[in-house]
Design an enzyme around this catalytic site. Structure first.
Site, PDB file in Angstrom:
ATOM      1  CB  SER A   1      38.322  37.945  33.689  1.00  0.00           C
ATOM      2  OG  SER A   1      39.532  37.230  33.760  1.00  0.00           O
TER       3      SER A   1
ATOM      4  CE  LYS B   1      40.816  37.945  29.734  1.00  0.00           C
ATOM      5  NZ  LYS B   1      40.704  37.528  31.138  1.00  0.00           N
TER       6      LYS B   1
ATOM      7  CB  SER C   1      37.953  34.473  30.338  1.00  0.00           C
ATOM      8  OG  SER C   1      38.410  35.590  31.060  1.00  0.00           O
TER       9      SER C   1
END
Length: 391
Positions: free
Chosen positions: A66, A69, A126
């Protein structure tokens, strides 16, 4: 015989000297490596100068999970800065965005949510669904947004990064490095209000409604390490535990990246180790704040003939606490071949920080407003005005 005895004792002395020196060097190297002993890859960077204070396998290609991002957020903040996306704008959630698995905030197909709340969902929790919703709003589709992510990576000269989605969910061929993640984070932190999102420990979406959703920051260091105010965690079975973190203390901001840790506890400990090392060993001296005026640009053929040239980011020098940096000077270069129109943020020069003949840093200088070509009527009026002022 006498010469042999002298040679023998000489060799003994050399051996003893070396035997005392070797453990000292080994201990220094050991301590350095212990900053991130359980990471597959790690890096510690000062934000303003880009100076790397520690790294371990920093260019090793690994799945970023993640932490992808960070690039997603960078493109979102760029759109807001350009005025092409408003925080109060309501975004309709598509069926595709609502169907995202993994970390999510359970957006519903057809639901509308503000850009501001969607950024919170990405930065704090997230949210994969929120990431896709914003990507679709900006580029029309996730695929088109991913193309923009890769274009930005190329513009930043990141040779070891390829994006395949906006979420970090496992997909073949998506990879990055600790170094590249730090560079993306450095770029994101130019938008200083990003930390107003990433520093939030808990918040709510749809507060007071039946489908209220509690947001809790996946980066626990925001709560447990003073000065940490971002940026992004990551985890998949393949990537293990990852974290790109940033902290500020005594006007020095640093960035850390840990990739491939076996547990959250180890990941956070290694991040804390690097932050402790940076703040204990180094200091910065800020020379310019972001957006500080350094020159005025006169464009006789522009509709706005006087525009400020400003720093594109904060500019500092970095030095070890025991070795203050002296005899530092600045050197400014402004282009002389401007092509109109100019957009706010367009590069028009460079500010170098020098120590002797050595360049410590180079920072782009930009214009702080749009400048379009002046109309014929405007140019005519200026000519008349200049003629009337002539003696």
């Amino acid at each position: 015989m006498k010469n042999k005895i002298v040679l023998f004792f000489s060799l003994c002395i050399v051996f003893l000297v070396l035997s005392f020196q070797i453990p000292v060097f080994a201990e220094e190297e050991k301590n350095e490596l212990e900053l991130a002993p359980d990471a597959q890859s790690a890096i510690l960077m000062e934000r303003d100068t880009g100076k790397i204070m520690f790294d371990k396998n920093a260019h090793k290609k690994l799945p970023p999970a993640s932490m992808v991002k960070i690039m997603t957020l960078l493109l979102i903040m760029e759109q807001i800065d350009k005025g092409e996306l408003k925080k109060e704008e309501m975004v309709r959630i598509s069926e595709n965005a609502a169907s995202m698995g993994g970390s999510q905030v359970f957006l519903e197909n057809g639901e509308e949510m503000s850009v501001d709340d969607l950024i919170k969902a990405v930065a704090i929790a997230s949210g994969n669904d929120a990431s896709v919703a914003l990507a679709e709003r900006i580029a029309g589709s996730e695929e088109a947004f991913v193309a923009k992510m890769n274009q930005k990576a190329e513009a930043l000269q990141l040779k070891n990064t390829v994006f395949k989605n906006v979420t970090g969910l496992p997909v073949k061929g998506q990879y990055s490095t600790a170094h590249d993640m730090a560079i993306i984070a450095k770029e994101l932190l130019k938008y200083e209000d990003i930390t107003t999102y990433t520093s939030i420990y808990e918040d709510y979406l749809r507060k007071g409604e039946k489908n209220e959703f509690w947001l809790v920051n996946t980066n626990k260091l925001v709560h447990h390490y003073q000065g940490v105010d971002g940026l992004k965690t990551g985890y998949t079975n393949e990537a293990k535990y990852c974290l790109t973190a940033t902290a500020e203390k005594n006007e020095m901001r640093v960035i850390t990246v840990v990739m491939g840790a076996e547990t959250i506890k180890k990941r956070n400990k290694m991040t804390s180790n690097m932050l402790d090392y940076a703040f204990n060993q180094y200091e910065t001296n800020q020379l310019y704040k972001k957006g500080e005026k350094v020159e005025k640009l006169q464009l006789l053929k522009g509709d706005n003939k006087n525009v400020n040239i400003v720093t594109s980011q904060s500019i500092s020098t970095l030095f070890k606490k025991a070795e203050p940096l002296k005899d530092v000077k600045t050197e400014m270069t402004i282009q002389d071949d401007f092509q109109l129109p100019l957009k706010k943020g367009d590069k028009v020069g460079v500010l170098k920080i020098m120590k002797g003949d050595k360049t410590l840093s180079e920072t782009p200088l930009v214009v702080d407003a749009d400048v379009n070509k002046a109309s014929f009527l405007t140019l005519f009026k200026r000519t008349i005005q200049n003629m009337s002022k002539a003696p």
